[in-house]
Design a protein around this motif. Structure first.
Motif, PDB file in Angstrom:
ATOM      1  N   LEU A  99      35.277  44.870  41.088  1.00 33.41           N
ATOM      2  CA  LEU A  99      33.889  44.602  40.729  1.00 33.41           C
ATOM      3  C   LEU A  99      33.548  44.943  39.281  1.00 33.41           C
ATOM      4  CD1 LEU A  99      32.209  45.998  43.964  1.00 33.41           C
ATOM      5  CD2 LEU A  99      32.588  43.601  43.395  1.00 33.41           C
TER       6      LEU A  99
ATOM      7  N   GLU B  55      30.332  48.107  35.631  1.00 36.20           N
ATOM      8  CA  GLU B  55      28.889  47.898  35.547  1.00 36.20           C
ATOM      9  C   GLU B  55      28.277  47.334  36.827  1.00 36.20           C
ATOM     10  OE1 GLU B  55      27.010  48.956  33.061  1.00 36.20           O
ATOM     11  OE2 GLU B  55      28.868  49.772  32.235  1.00 36.20           O
ATOM     12  N   ASN B  56      29.102  46.999  37.805  1.00 36.35           N
ATOM     13  CA  ASN B  56      28.573  46.455  39.048  1.00 36.35           C
ATOM     14  C   ASN B  56      27.746  47.502  39.791  1.00 36.35           C
ATOM     15  OD1 ASN B  56      29.076  45.960  42.227  1.00 36.35           O
ATOM     16  ND2 ASN B  56      29.026  44.012  41.145  1.00 36.35           N
TER      17      ASN B  56
ATOM     18  N   VAL C 211      34.419  41.690  49.632  1.00 41.12           N
ATOM     19  CA  VAL C 211      34.445  41.537  48.178  1.00 41.12           C
ATOM     20  C   VAL C 211      35.463  40.475  47.773  1.00 41.12           C
ATOM     21  CG1 VAL C 211      35.032  42.693  46.005  1.00 41.12           C
ATOM     22  CG2 VAL C 211      33.650  43.887  47.717  1.00 41.12           C
TER      23      VAL C 211
ATOM     24  N   ARG D  89      26.050  33.895  43.938  1.00 45.03           N
ATOM     25  CA  ARG D  89      26.211  35.200  43.297  1.00 45.03           C
ATOM     26  C   ARG D  89      25.051  36.117  43.647  1.00 45.03           C
ATOM     27  NH1 ARG D  89      26.399  33.444  38.531  1.00 45.03           N
ATOM     28  NH2 ARG D  89      28.625  32.985  38.574  1.00 45.03           N
TER      29      ARG D  89
ATOM     30  N   SER E 263      29.733  49.676  42.223  1.00 42.81           N
ATOM     31  CA  SER E 263      30.541  50.672  41.509  1.00 42.81           C
ATOM     32  C   SER E 263      29.672  51.856  41.097  1.00 42.81           C
ATOM     33  CB  SER E 263      31.192  50.038  40.277  1.00 42.81           C
ATOM     34  OG  SER E 263      32.064  48.992  40.642  1.00 42.81           O
TER      35      SER E 263
ATOM     36  N   ARG F 193      35.514  36.707  45.613  1.00 38.90           N
ATOM     37  CA  ARG F 193      36.418  36.453  44.486  1.00 38.90           C
ATOM     38  C   ARG F 193      37.195  35.149  44.707  1.00 38.90           C
ATOM     39  NH1 ARG F 193      40.014  41.535  43.565  1.00 38.90           N
ATOM     40  NH2 ARG F 193      40.296  40.729  41.446  1.00 38.90           N
TER      41      ARG F 193
ATOM     42  N   ASP G 211      25.314  39.676  45.926  1.00 42.83           N
ATOM     43  CA  ASP G 211      24.804  40.991  45.526  1.00 42.83           C
ATOM     44  C   ASP G 211      23.975  41.625  46.641  1.00 42.83           C
ATOM     45  OD1 ASP G 211      26.040  40.829  43.075  1.00 42.83           O
ATOM     46  OD2 ASP G 211      24.272  40.063  42.030  1.00 42.83           O
TER      47      ASP G 211
END
Length: 289
Positions: free
Chosen positions: A265, A268-269, A44, A199, A272, A48, A203
């Motif tokens: 994250l 709303e990820n 992760v 991106r 998560s 970033r 995902d």
């Protein structure tokens, strides 16, 4: 041998002995499972880093010609962050290389950044052009094409890859700006387009890595925690024969991972939400920390 002890308050514990014991191999298993979570956190974080480097490059602005070096500093940071991410994902366990390979073969902008990074590192194809008015920076597309055409191939795989990349470069001429008879491609535009593809790739990478490598670890940690009268307790798994005592706390590892993922994250990820649903499924909803 490891034994289970538990309490209601880990900050002021009144320990109750459990009825479960574990062999000496438990220590190795706990450390190994914890490392799988750490590896996912690093996965992760590496994305970033790409976002941070991309932001620096897209927003770079220089006032003096003496500061031009900053542009190539941010360029190097950006292309190398993507290369590092790609290499880390390709060596990940569970295997994820099929995803990065798909994007490399099928996505124009991600492929360009990967290949352009190699030209920057191995042929010093750095950025030399900057527009003070628009604050934009430009890749000399003709220069990259010339370098690519001069390659010597060791095998058919290299030849095919090079031919495909040359096709992409020719296609990118349509999106370049012609100045003094040469084709220049906005690097800021490249970054924005490439990041959309990266991106999407991220995902897919995270979802597979979570389902195959993280979810089983979280379920294993939950299985270590005793439930009394329908409520989870705070567990200590202790080897009192060691000096000093070896103590492992599954609740802490579980909750610390949960907290880091939400901070990294956002609520709303998808990852998560997957973690939240998993905790709800096992009714682990009251955190100790």
């Amino acid at each position: 041998m490891f034994v289970l002890e538990f309490c209601d308050n880990p900050n002021n514990p009144i320990l109750i002995p459990g009825q479960v014991s574990y062999s000496d191999t438990f220590e190795y298993e706990f450390i190994s499972q914890s490392k799988a979570l750490d590896k996912f956190i690093y996965l992760v974080d590496m994305y970033r880093i790409i976002e941070s480097c991309a932001s620096e490059l897209v927003n770079v602005s220089i006032d003096e010609t003496e500061e031009f070096w900053k542009i190539n500093k941010f360029l190097l940071n950006y292309v190398n962050s993507i290369f590092s991410y790609k290499e880390f994902v390709n060596s990940y366990d569970p295997p994820l290389k099929k995803i990065t390979e798909h994007y490399y073969q099928q996505k124009k902008w991600y492929r360009f950044v990967c290949e352009y990074r190699n030209r920057v590192i191995h042929q010093s194809t750095i950025i030399k052009d900057y527009c003070p008015g628009s604050k934009d920076i430009f890749v000399d597309l003709d220069d990259v094409i010339e370098i690519q055409e001069g390659f010597q191939f060791k095998n058919d795989y290299q030849r095919k890859n090079s031919e495909k990349f040359k096709g992409i470069l020719e296609e990118l001429k349509k999106e370049s700006k012609v100045r003094k008879g040469k084709n220049y491609l906005s690097m800021k535009y490249v970054v924005i387009c490439a990041n959309e593809e990266i991106r999407e790739m991220k995902d897919e990478v995270l979802l597979i890595a979570f389902n195959k490598g993280v979810k089983p670890v979280l379920e294993w940690l939950i299985s270590l925690i005793p439930i009394v009268d329908g409520n989870f307790k705070y567990a200590f798994i202790v080897n009192k024969e060691s000096s000093p005592d070896s103590v492992y706390e599954p609740n802490y590892v579980l909750e610390d991972f949960y907290r880091k993922m939400f901070k990294c994250l956002g609520v709303e990820n998808l990852i998560s939400k997957e973690i939240t649903n998993l905790f709800k499924q096992y009714k682990y909803e009251n955190f100790f920390d």
